[in-house]
Design a protein around this motif. Structure first.
Motif, PDB file in Angstrom:
ATOM      1  N   TYR A  43      33.403 -10.308   8.977  1.00 59.13           N
ATOM      2  CA  TYR A  43      33.075 -11.002  10.224  1.00 59.13           C
ATOM      3  C   TYR A  43      32.806  -9.994  11.341  1.00 59.13           C
ATOM      4  CZ  TYR A  43      33.953 -15.804   8.800  1.00 59.13           C
ATOM      5  OH  TYR A  43      33.853 -17.043   8.224  1.00 59.13           O
ATOM      6  N   LEU A  44      33.594  -8.934  11.423  1.00 58.99           N
ATOM      7  CA  LEU A  44      33.360  -7.923  12.453  1.00 58.99           C
ATOM      8  C   LEU A  44      31.999  -7.254  12.244  1.00 58.99           C
ATOM      9  CD1 LEU A  44      36.802  -6.153  13.040  1.00 58.99           C
ATOM     10  CD2 LEU A  44      35.832  -8.166  14.121  1.00 58.99           C
ATOM     11  N   ARG A  45      31.648  -6.980  10.982  1.00 57.29           N
ATOM     12  CA  ARG A  45      30.341  -6.380  10.716  1.00 57.29           C
ATOM     13  C   ARG A  45      29.208  -7.335  11.086  1.00 57.29           C
ATOM     14  NH1 ARG A  45      33.195  -3.927   6.267  1.00 57.29           N
ATOM     15  NH2 ARG A  45      32.751  -5.717   4.924  1.00 57.29           N
ATOM     16  N   ALA A  46      29.418  -8.634  10.827  1.00 57.18           N
ATOM     17  CA  ALA A  46      28.399  -9.622  11.209  1.00 57.18           C
ATOM     18  C   ALA A  46      28.242  -9.677  12.720  1.00 57.18           C
ATOM     19  CB  ALA A  46      28.775 -11.004  10.663  1.00 57.18           C
ATOM     20  N   MET A  47      29.351  -9.578  13.458  1.00 52.36           N
ATOM     21  CA  MET A  47      29.281  -9.586  14.916  1.00 52.36           C
ATOM     22  C   MET A  47      28.581  -8.328  15.435  1.00 52.36           C
ATOM     23  SD  MET A  47      33.085 -11.094  15.719  1.00 52.36           S
ATOM     24  CE  MET A  47      32.905 -11.066  17.497  1.00 52.36           C
ATOM     25  N   GLU A  48      28.825  -7.183  14.775  1.00 50.04           N
ATOM     26  CA  GLU A  48      28.139  -5.948  15.168  1.00 50.04           C
ATOM     27  C   GLU A  48      26.638  -6.059  14.905  1.00 50.04           C
ATOM     28  OE1 GLU A  48      31.720  -2.681  14.435  1.00 50.04           O
ATOM     29  OE2 GLU A  48      30.088  -2.894  12.983  1.00 50.04           O
ATOM     30  N   GLU A  49      26.274  -6.680  13.778  1.00 48.97           N
ATOM     31  CA  GLU A  49      24.854  -6.825  13.447  1.00 48.97           C
ATOM     32  C   GLU A  49      24.146  -7.701  14.458  1.00 48.97           C
ATOM     33  OE1 GLU A  49      22.063  -8.446   9.751  1.00 48.97           O
ATOM     34  OE2 GLU A  49      24.216  -8.192   9.498  1.00 48.97           O
ATOM     35  N   LEU A  50      24.856  -8.701  15.005  1.00 53.86           N
ATOM     36  CA  LEU A  50      24.280  -9.582  16.014  1.00 53.86           C
ATOM     37  C   LEU A  50      24.381  -8.994  17.414  1.00 53.86           C
ATOM     38  CD1 LEU A  50      25.738 -12.964  14.717  1.00 53.86           C
ATOM     39  CD2 LEU A  50      23.346 -12.258  14.679  1.00 53.86           C
ATOM     40  N   SER A  51      24.901  -7.755  17.517  1.00 54.46           N
ATOM     41  CA  SER A  51      25.061  -7.073  18.803  1.00 54.46           C
ATOM     42  C   SER A  51      26.011  -7.820  19.729  1.00 54.46           C
ATOM     43  CB  SER A  51      23.691  -6.897  19.497  1.00 54.46           C
ATOM     44  OG  SER A  51      22.841  -6.090  18.732  1.00 54.46           O
ATOM     45  N   LEU A  52      26.982  -8.541  19.150  1.00 55.96           N
ATOM     46  CA  LEU A  52      28.007  -9.195  19.961  1.00 55.96           C
ATOM     47  C   LEU A  52      29.085  -8.171  20.310  1.00 55.96           C
ATOM     48  CD1 LEU A  52      28.449 -12.573  18.038  1.00 55.96           C
ATOM     49  CD2 LEU A  52      27.068 -12.125  20.053  1.00 55.96           C
ATOM     50  N   GLU A  53      29.531  -8.189  21.553  1.00 58.66           N
ATOM     51  CA  GLU A  53      30.555  -7.250  21.983  1.00 58.66           C
ATOM     52  C   GLU A  53      31.901  -7.655  21.389  1.00 58.66           C
ATOM     53  OE1 GLU A  53      32.577  -5.564  26.106  1.00 58.66           O
ATOM     54  OE2 GLU A  53      30.650  -6.604  26.149  1.00 58.66           O
ATOM     55  N   ILE A  54      32.528  -6.761  20.659  1.00 54.61           N
ATOM     56  CA  ILE A  54      33.807  -7.050  19.999  1.00 54.61           C
ATOM     57  C   ILE A  54      34.941  -6.597  20.907  1.00 54.61           C
ATOM     58  CG2 ILE A  54      35.209  -6.634  17.951  1.00 54.61           C
ATOM     59  CD1 ILE A  54      32.670  -6.037  16.420  1.00 54.61           C
ATOM     60  N   ALA A  55      35.815  -7.539  21.253  1.00 56.46           N
ATOM     61  CA  ALA A  55      36.938  -7.210  22.127  1.00 56.46           C
ATOM     62  C   ALA A  55      37.905  -6.274  21.404  1.00 56.46           C
ATOM     63  CB  ALA A  55      37.659  -8.485  22.565  1.00 56.46           C
ATOM     64  N   SER A  56      38.658  -5.511  22.193  1.00 54.39           N
ATOM     65  CA  SER A  56      39.566  -4.518  21.613  1.00 54.39           C
ATOM     66  C   SER A  56      40.655  -5.172  20.772  1.00 54.39           C
ATOM     67  CB  SER A  56      40.199  -3.689  22.730  1.00 54.39           C
ATOM     68  OG  SER A  56      40.900  -4.526  23.646  1.00 54.39           O
ATOM     69  N   GLU A  57      41.035  -6.425  21.103  1.00 54.44           N
ATOM     70  CA  GLU A  57      42.098  -7.081  20.345  1.00 54.44           C
ATOM     71  C   GLU A  57      41.679  -7.326  18.895  1.00 54.44           C
ATOM     72  OE1 GLU A  57      42.912 -10.838  22.125  1.00 54.44           O
ATOM     73  OE2 GLU A  57      40.812 -11.294  22.491  1.00 54.44           O
ATOM     74  N   PHE A  58      40.378  -7.501  18.646  1.00 51.33           N
ATOM     75  CA  PHE A  58      39.913  -7.668  17.271  1.00 51.33           C
ATOM     76  C   PHE A  58      40.053  -6.365  16.495  1.00 51.33           C
ATOM     77  CE2 PHE A  58      38.173 -11.884  16.873  1.00 51.33           C
ATOM     78  CZ  PHE A  58      37.987 -12.281  18.187  1.00 51.33           C
ATOM     79  N   LEU A  59      39.778  -5.260  17.154  1.00 51.79           N
ATOM     80  CA  LEU A  59      39.915  -3.967  16.489  1.00 51.79           C
ATOM     81  C   LEU A  59      41.380  -3.647  16.223  1.00 51.79           C
ATOM     82  CD1 LEU A  59      37.264  -1.960  18.558  1.00 51.79           C
ATOM     83  CD2 LEU A  59      36.967  -3.155  16.390  1.00 51.79           C
ATOM     84  N   VAL A  60      42.263  -4.046  17.157  1.00 49.89           N
ATOM     85  CA  VAL A  60      43.703  -3.842  16.937  1.00 49.89           C
ATOM     86  C   VAL A  60      44.166  -4.648  15.730  1.00 49.89           C
ATOM     87  CG1 VAL A  60      45.988  -4.218  17.914  1.00 49.89           C
ATOM     88  CG2 VAL A  60      44.179  -3.280  19.347  1.00 49.89           C
ATOM     89  N   MET A  61      43.699  -5.901  15.619  1.00 51.45           N
ATOM     90  CA  MET A  61      44.091  -6.721  14.470  1.00 51.45           C
ATOM     91  C   MET A  61      43.532  -6.143  13.178  1.00 51.45           C
ATOM     92  SD  MET A  61      45.735  -9.198  13.194  1.00 51.45           S
ATOM     93  CE  MET A  61      46.259 -10.109  14.650  1.00 51.45           C
ATOM     94  N   ALA A  62      42.302  -5.587  13.220  1.00 52.68           N
ATOM     95  CA  ALA A  62      41.738  -4.964  12.022  1.00 52.68           C
ATOM     96  C   ALA A  62      42.602  -3.789  11.574  1.00 52.68           C
ATOM     97  CB  ALA A  62      40.308  -4.495  12.307  1.00 52.68           C
ATOM     98  N   ALA A  63      43.044  -2.967  12.540  1.00 53.52           N
ATOM     99  CA  ALA A  63      43.920  -1.845  12.185  1.00 53.52           C
ATOM    100  C   ALA A  63      45.249  -2.341  11.624  1.00 53.52           C
ATOM    101  CB  ALA A  63      44.162  -0.975  13.425  1.00 53.52           C
ATOM    102  N   THR A  64      45.763  -3.440  12.180  1.00 52.23           N
ATOM    103  CA  THR A  64      47.020  -4.005  11.685  1.00 52.23           C
ATOM    104  C   THR A  64      46.879  -4.485  10.242  1.00 52.23           C
ATOM    105  OG1 THR A  64      47.625  -4.693  13.931  1.00 52.23           O
ATOM    106  CG2 THR A  64      48.777  -5.767  12.097  1.00 52.23           C
ATOM    107  N   LEU A  65      45.772  -5.169   9.948  1.00 56.25           N
ATOM    108  CA  LEU A  65      45.545  -5.654   8.585  1.00 56.25           C
ATOM    109  C   LEU A  65      45.414  -4.500   7.600  1.00 56.25           C
ATOM    110  CD1 LEU A  65      43.006  -8.555   9.266  1.00 56.25           C
ATOM    111  CD2 LEU A  65      45.381  -8.778   8.568  1.00 56.25           C
ATOM    112  N   LEU A  66      44.711  -3.452   8.003  1.00 51.40           N
ATOM    113  CA  LEU A  66      44.563  -2.298   7.113  1.00 51.40           C
ATOM    114  C   LEU A  66      45.908  -1.605   6.886  1.00 51.40           C
ATOM    115  CD1 LEU A  66      41.236  -0.786   8.497  1.00 51.40           C
ATOM    116  CD2 LEU A  66      41.569  -1.995   6.338  1.00 51.40           C
TER     117      LEU A  66
END
Length: 245
Positions: free
Chosen positions: A43-66
């Motif tokens: 989903y994050l990659r799809a949002m990047e492909e659509l040039s949607l700005e990804i909030a920092s909280e999504f990146l924090v959750m991605a790091a948490t999941l990893l």
């Protein structure tokens, strides 16, 4: 191009995780962290492909999941004797508690919204029989941004893969031009399916412009996207558009 979409039904990374859990019918107390992490990153990659700005909280959750995924790969401590209890904590436990708490808050907010809606229908007059005016079918449920992204990903899977080759690109339709094109079609049709507004014979740039135009029109409340039931075809309907639009 930085482009940010804010919708009422969109509430952050926990909302996305709940969407994935419900979509794959996962037990929230036993989350397959590898599957959820892979879907979340898609989903994050799809949002990047659509040039949607990804909030920092999504990146924090991605790091948490990893991080949780990495801890799940480590060997668990085994008790040396039967009397010794298991002391290793499940790495998913904290995430599960956050999801449960968020789910309770979301349910409470929906209940309060429903009570507010019912209260707005109360009038200080004698009761009347309104059954002849009731619709035959219940109103469609509101949709979140993730359902639209699901539809976009399904559209991309329907397009046959093409061999990459060098080409000279012509003019690209801007989001504003695509918004006007979509409004012109809806003025003629009034309502249509999501896939009818995104041409399959267009280029990748055309698809991205069309998708961003739909999101912008939803943000400006010019159109309404609904589903009769979960996973049904998305219907796009024209709302009240000014004559100059």
């Amino acid at each position: 191009m930085a482009y940010e979409i804010v919708l009422d039904a969109f509430s952050g990374p926990l909302d996305l995780l709940l969407h994935l859990i419900q979509k794959h019918e996962i037990d929230i107390h036993d989350i397959p962290i590898a599957l959820v992490t892979e879907q979340y990153m898609e989903y994050l990659r799809a949002m990047e492909e659509l040039s949607l700005e990804i909030a920092s909280e999504f990146l924090v959750m991605a790091a948490t999941l990893l991080a949780i995924k990495s801890r799940m790969l480590l060997p668990r401590h085994k008790p040396e004797s039967e009397s010794e209890e298991e002391v290793d904590e499940d790495p998913r436990e904290q995430l599960v508690q956050q999801l449960l708490e968020y789910q309770r808050c979301k349910w409470a907010a929906e209940r309060l919204q429903e009570l507010e809606r019912r209260q707005s229908l109360v009038f200080s007059r004698e009761p009347m029989d309104l059954r002849p005016y009731a619709p035959d079918v219940p109103p469609p449920e509101p949709m979140s941004m993730w359902v639209l992204i699901d539809a976009y990903r399904a559209l991309m899977r329907r397009v046959p893969a093409q061999a990459q080759s060098a080409e000279i690109k012509g003019s690209v339709i801007s989001v504003d031009e695509m918004m006007e094109t979509i409004l012109e079609r809806l003025r003629r049709w009034r309502s249509c399916r999501f896939h009818d507004l995104v041409p399959l014979n267009g280029t990748r740039e055309d698809w991205v412009s069309a998708f961003l135009a739909l999101l912008e029109l939803m943000k400006e409340r010019c159109i309404r996207c609904t589903q009769e039931q979960p996973f049904d075809e998305i219907q796009v309907e024209l709302v009240d558009v000014p004559a100059s639009a």
